[in-house]
Scaffold this motif. Structure first.
Motif, PDB file in Angstrom:
ATOM      1  N   ASP A 175       0.840  -1.218   0.000  1.00 55.60           N
ATOM      2  CA  ASP A 175       0.000   0.000   0.000  1.00 55.60           C
ATOM      3  C   ASP A 175       0.867   1.257   0.000  1.00 55.60           C
ATOM      4  OD1 ASP A 175       0.832  -0.773   2.543  1.00 55.60           O
ATOM      5  OD2 ASP A 175      -0.797   0.278   3.553  1.00 55.60           O
ATOM      6  N   GLU A 176       2.050   1.176   0.628  1.00 52.66           N
ATOM      7  CA  GLU A 176       2.942   2.346   0.632  1.00 52.66           C
ATOM      8  C   GLU A 176       3.584   2.549  -0.739  1.00 52.66           C
ATOM      9  OE1 GLU A 176       4.193   2.111   5.351  1.00 52.66           O
ATOM     10  OE2 GLU A 176       5.275   0.909   3.870  1.00 52.66           O
ATOM     11  N   VAL A 177       3.892   1.436  -1.401  1.00 53.83           N
ATOM     12  CA  VAL A 177       4.435   1.543  -2.766  1.00 53.83           C
ATOM     13  C   VAL A 177       3.401   2.261  -3.625  1.00 53.83           C
ATOM     14  CG1 VAL A 177       5.105   0.256  -4.836  1.00 53.83           C
ATOM     15  CG2 VAL A 177       5.856  -0.545  -2.586  1.00 53.83           C
ATOM     16  N   ARG A 178       2.139   1.811  -3.551  1.00 54.10           N
ATOM     17  CA  ARG A 178       1.057   2.427  -4.338  1.00 54.10           C
ATOM     18  C   ARG A 178       0.902   3.903  -3.963  1.00 54.10           C
ATOM     19  NH1 ARG A 178      -2.425  -2.582  -3.848  1.00 54.10           N
ATOM     20  NH2 ARG A 178      -2.077  -3.648  -5.813  1.00 54.10           N
ATOM     21  N   HIS A 179       0.993   4.169  -2.664  1.00 54.70           N
ATOM     22  CA  HIS A 179       0.832   5.535  -2.151  1.00 54.70           C
ATOM     23  C   HIS A 179       1.869   6.465  -2.812  1.00 54.70           C
ATOM     24  CE1 HIS A 179       0.346   8.666   0.909  1.00 54.70           C
ATOM     25  NE2 HIS A 179       1.647   8.602   1.171  1.00 54.70           N
ATOM     26  N   PHE A 180       3.134   6.086  -2.773  1.00 55.52           N
ATOM     27  CA  PHE A 180       4.171   6.957  -3.335  1.00 55.52           C
ATOM     28  C   PHE A 180       4.125   6.994  -4.867  1.00 55.52           C
ATOM     29  CE2 PHE A 180       6.287   6.209   0.876  1.00 55.52           C
ATOM     30  CZ  PHE A 180       6.169   7.525   1.301  1.00 55.52           C
ATOM     31  N   LEU A 181       3.735   5.880  -5.480  1.00 61.12           N
ATOM     32  CA  LEU A 181       3.661   5.884  -6.950  1.00 61.12           C
ATOM     33  C   LEU A 181       2.452   6.677  -7.438  1.00 61.12           C
ATOM     34  CD1 LEU A 181       4.865   2.327  -8.010  1.00 61.12           C
ATOM     35  CD2 LEU A 181       6.157   4.449  -7.724  1.00 61.12           C
ATOM     36  N   THR A 182       1.507   6.936  -6.532  1.00 61.77           N
ATOM     37  CA  THR A 182       0.381   7.801  -6.882  1.00 61.77           C
ATOM     38  C   THR A 182       0.771   9.253  -6.662  1.00 61.77           C
ATOM     39  OG1 THR A 182      -1.125   6.078  -6.132  1.00 61.77           O
ATOM     40  CG2 THR A 182      -2.063   8.280  -6.379  1.00 61.77           C
ATOM     41  N   LEU A 183       1.424   9.527  -5.515  1.00 66.87           N
ATOM     42  CA  LEU A 183       1.727  10.918  -5.161  1.00 66.87           C
ATOM     43  C   LEU A 183       2.902  11.502  -5.933  1.00 66.87           C
ATOM     44  CD1 LEU A 183       1.358  10.969  -1.269  1.00 66.87           C
ATOM     45  CD2 LEU A 183      -0.204  11.880  -2.989  1.00 66.87           C
ATOM     46  N   CYS A 184       3.940  10.720  -6.149  1.00 68.79           N
ATOM     47  CA  CYS A 184       5.148  11.283  -6.774  1.00 68.79           C
ATOM     48  C   CYS A 184       5.833  10.242  -7.666  1.00 68.79           C
ATOM     49  CB  CYS A 184       6.110  11.817  -5.713  1.00 68.79           C
ATOM     50  SG  CYS A 184       6.361  10.684  -4.327  1.00 68.79           S
ATOM     51  N   PRO A 185       5.137   9.777  -8.710  1.00 68.03           N
ATOM     52  CA  PRO A 185       5.749   8.765  -9.588  1.00 68.03           C
ATOM     53  C   PRO A 185       7.041   9.270 -10.227  1.00 68.03           C
ATOM     54  CG  PRO A 185       3.759   9.697 -10.585  1.00 68.03           C
ATOM     55  CD  PRO A 185       3.802  10.189  -9.170  1.00 68.03           C
ATOM     56  N   GLU A 186       7.132  10.597 -10.375  1.00 66.21           N
ATOM     57  CA  GLU A 186       8.327  11.173 -11.026  1.00 66.21           C
ATOM     58  C   GLU A 186       9.591  10.994 -10.183  1.00 66.21           C
ATOM     59  OE1 GLU A 186       5.896  12.798  -9.695  1.00 66.21           O
ATOM     60  OE2 GLU A 186       6.740  14.330  -8.371  1.00 66.21           O
ATOM     61  N   LEU A 187       9.425  10.617  -8.912  1.00 65.21           N
ATOM     62  CA  LEU A 187      10.610  10.396  -8.074  1.00 65.21           C
ATOM     63  C   LEU A 187      10.941   8.915  -7.957  1.00 65.21           C
ATOM     64  CD1 LEU A 187      10.041  13.124  -5.349  1.00 65.21           C
ATOM     65  CD2 LEU A 187      11.549  13.194  -7.334  1.00 65.21           C
ATOM     66  N   SER A 188      10.387   8.138  -8.875  1.00 62.21           N
ATOM     67  CA  SER A 188      10.733   6.720  -8.920  1.00 62.21           C
ATOM     68  C   SER A 188      11.400   6.437 -10.257  1.00 62.21           C
ATOM     69  CB  SER A 188       9.476   5.867  -8.804  1.00 62.21           C
ATOM     70  OG  SER A 188       8.682   6.050  -9.959  1.00 62.21           O
ATOM     71  N   MET A 189      12.119   5.350 -10.320  1.00 58.41           N
ATOM     72  CA  MET A 189      12.731   4.950 -11.597  1.00 58.41           C
ATOM     73  C   MET A 189      12.813   3.433 -11.641  1.00 58.41           C
ATOM     74  SD  MET A 189      16.371   6.071 -13.270  1.00 58.41           S
ATOM     75  CE  MET A 189      15.941   7.709 -13.797  1.00 58.41           C
ATOM     76  N   GLY A 190      12.353   2.877 -12.750  1.00 55.31           N
ATOM     77  CA  GLY A 190      12.422   1.428 -12.909  1.00 55.31           C
ATOM     78  C   GLY A 190      13.328   1.085 -14.078  1.00 55.31           C
ATOM     79  N   TRP A 191      14.024  -0.004 -13.945  1.00 51.42           N
ATOM     80  CA  TRP A 191      14.861  -0.522 -15.040  1.00 51.42           C
ATOM     81  C   TRP A 191      14.158  -1.781 -15.543  1.00 51.42           C
ATOM     82  CZ3 TRP A 191      20.903  -1.047 -14.626  1.00 51.42           C
ATOM     83  CH2 TRP A 191      21.405  -1.518 -15.850  1.00 51.42           C
ATOM     84  N   PHE A 192      13.746  -1.724 -16.789  1.00 52.96           N
ATOM     85  CA  PHE A 192      13.004  -2.844 -17.377  1.00 52.96           C
ATOM     86  C   PHE A 192      13.865  -3.494 -18.453  1.00 52.96           C
ATOM     87  CE2 PHE A 192       9.943  -0.035 -15.546  1.00 52.96           C
ATOM     88  CZ  PHE A 192       8.924  -0.848 -15.079  1.00 52.96           C
ATOM     89  N   GLU A 193      13.862  -4.802 -18.456  1.00 55.02           N
ATOM     90  CA  GLU A 193      14.519  -5.523 -19.547  1.00 55.02           C
ATOM     91  C   GLU A 193      13.468  -6.383 -20.209  1.00 55.02           C
ATOM     92  OE1 GLU A 193      18.266  -7.312 -18.451  1.00 55.02           O
ATOM     93  OE2 GLU A 193      19.209  -5.342 -18.596  1.00 55.02           O
ATOM     94  N   GLU A 194      13.288  -6.153 -21.490  1.00 56.39           N
ATOM     95  CA  GLU A 194      12.215  -6.808 -22.257  1.00 56.39           C
ATOM     96  C   GLU A 194      10.885  -6.747 -21.510  1.00 56.39           C
ATOM     97  OE1 GLU A 194      14.074 -10.488 -23.077  1.00 56.39           O
ATOM     98  OE2 GLU A 194      15.212  -9.664 -24.743  1.00 56.39           O
ATOM     99  N   GLY A 195      10.607  -5.577 -20.961  1.00 55.81           N
ATOM    100  CA  GLY A 195       9.320  -5.344 -20.310  1.00 55.81           C
ATOM    101  C   GLY A 195       9.249  -5.787 -18.866  1.00 55.81           C
ATOM    102  N   ARG A 196      10.282  -6.457 -18.358  1.00 56.34           N
ATOM    103  CA  ARG A 196      10.223  -6.934 -16.969  1.00 56.34           C
ATOM    104  C   ARG A 196      11.061  -6.047 -16.057  1.00 56.34           C
ATOM    105  NH1 ARG A 196      12.181 -12.581 -18.320  1.00 56.34           N
ATOM    106  NH2 ARG A 196      10.837 -12.922 -20.105  1.00 56.34           N
ATOM    107  N   LEU A 197      10.474  -5.748 -14.897  1.00 60.00           N
ATOM    108  CA  LEU A 197      11.185  -4.908 -13.938  1.00 60.00           C
ATOM    109  C   LEU A 197      12.361  -5.682 -13.351  1.00 60.00           C
ATOM    110  CD1 LEU A 197      11.055  -2.140 -12.420  1.00 60.00           C
ATOM    111  CD2 LEU A 197       9.816  -3.347 -10.628  1.00 60.00           C
TER     112      LEU A 197
END
Ligand SMILES: CC(C)(COP(=O)(O)OP(=O)(O)OC[C@H]1O[C@@H](n2cnc3c(N)ncnc32)[C@H](O)[C@@H]1OP(=O)(O)O)[C@@H](O)C(=O)NCCC(=O)NCCS
Length: 266
Positions: free
Chosen positions: A64-86
């Motif tokens: 729920d906290e992951v969702r909370h921050f990804l809702t409030l400030c997604p721009e402060l997150s960064m994901g590295w995806f390889e062939e679509g997988r995190l």
């Protein structure tokens, strides 16, 4: 969330009813860095579960906290995806105090100039390939593009201090936050030389630069205003010209009539 989405590390299988000739070819980027969104929360949490919960029974951010921050400030997150997988991610939020307190674990302070990095984690099968430091480097470079960010902070267990030092973080001291019996070191990284201001900032300094820009804009505006006024005046003069001409023609006519000798009486 589809079953495939919920199992991010399993390759989606093609339906056997679709003939190979008619299969649509989706080419996923081999490697991609992008901000996370709430749809990535489950994949994030899968990595966290393996990296932290299986080791210590808890993790930096619950689902729920992951969702909370990804809702409030997604721009402060960064994901590295390889062939679509995190394969690795960072989640951050804004903070407005010098040091971290318990509130920092759950709150996003949109007016703060500090980015609190809650978690960096690499999927188990992709560890020891240098991905953690690369992602951190990209994230810190990205923060330089956000003019409101002055520094990044994080808390980590003591054994990870050398790891973050290699990325340029400096020890700030013991963190006041403890989780069960775990204690942490607080570290910070100054976010300097914002990318958008870098060109002249060293020589002129940012505030002067802004003033110069404002001054130049004002000057340009007044030149444009002057030009507009001149054009308007010219068009008025052009319009008035035939009137003036006819007026003067009348005047001339009048004068001519007055000065013309009276026809002589025959
Ligand atoms: C810690 C973590 C992010 C490192 O990422 P990684 O991509 O596996 O990093 P690598 O193993 O390729 O190591 C890169 C460098 O960091 C060092 N390093 C990695 N893990 C380390 C650790 N636990 N302690 C000290 N140094 C470490 C490596 O020695 C290596 O140094 P080198 O380049 O001088 O050889 C990753 O192991 C992970 O996700 N762990 C579980 C979650 C976690 O603990 N996250 C951090 C707390 S939020």
């Amino acid at each position: 969330m589809s079953l495939v989405g919920a199992l991010p590390f399993l390759k989606p299988r093609l339906s056997p009813s679709v003939s190979p000739g008619r299969q649509r070819r989706h080419t996923l980027p081999a490697s991609e860095f992008r901000p996370l969104n709430t749809q990535d929360a489950i994949s994030v949490f899968e990595i966290e579960k393996e990296a932290f919960i299986s080791v210590s029974g808890d993790c930096p951010l619950h689902l729920d906290e992951v969702r909370h921050f990804l809702t409030l400030c997604p721009e402060l997150s960064m994901g590295w995806f390889e062939e679509g997988r995190l394969v690795a991610f960072i989640i951050g939020s804004q903070w407005d105090q010098d040091r971290l307190t318990l509130d920092a674990l759950t709150l996003h302070k949109p007016k703060g100039s500090t980015v609190h990095i809650h978690v960096l984690a690499v999927h188990r099968t992709f560890r020891q390939q240098g991905k953690g430091p690369i992602l951190m480097w990209r994230y810190l470079q990205y923060l330089r593009c956000l003019p409101y960010v002055r520094r990044a902070v994080l808390m980590c267990e003591d054994f990870l201090v050398p790891f973050y030092q290699k990325s340029g973080f400096k020890v700030q001291g013991r963190c006041s936050i403890t989780v069960a019996s775990l204690t942490f070191t607080e570290m910070q990284y100054p976010v300097r030389g914002h990318a958008l201001m870098r060109r002249n900032s060293e020589a002129i300094g940012f505030p002067q630069n802004v003033l110069l820009l404002e001054e130049q804009t004002q000057r340009l505006e007044s030149v444009l205003l002057l030009e507009e006024q001149t054009q308007r005046l010219e068009s008025v003069l052009l319009l008035e010209e035939p009137i003036q001409r006819s007026e003067s023609a009348l005047l001339l006519e009048e004068q001519t009539q007055r000065t013309e000798p009276e026809p002589a009486d025959v």
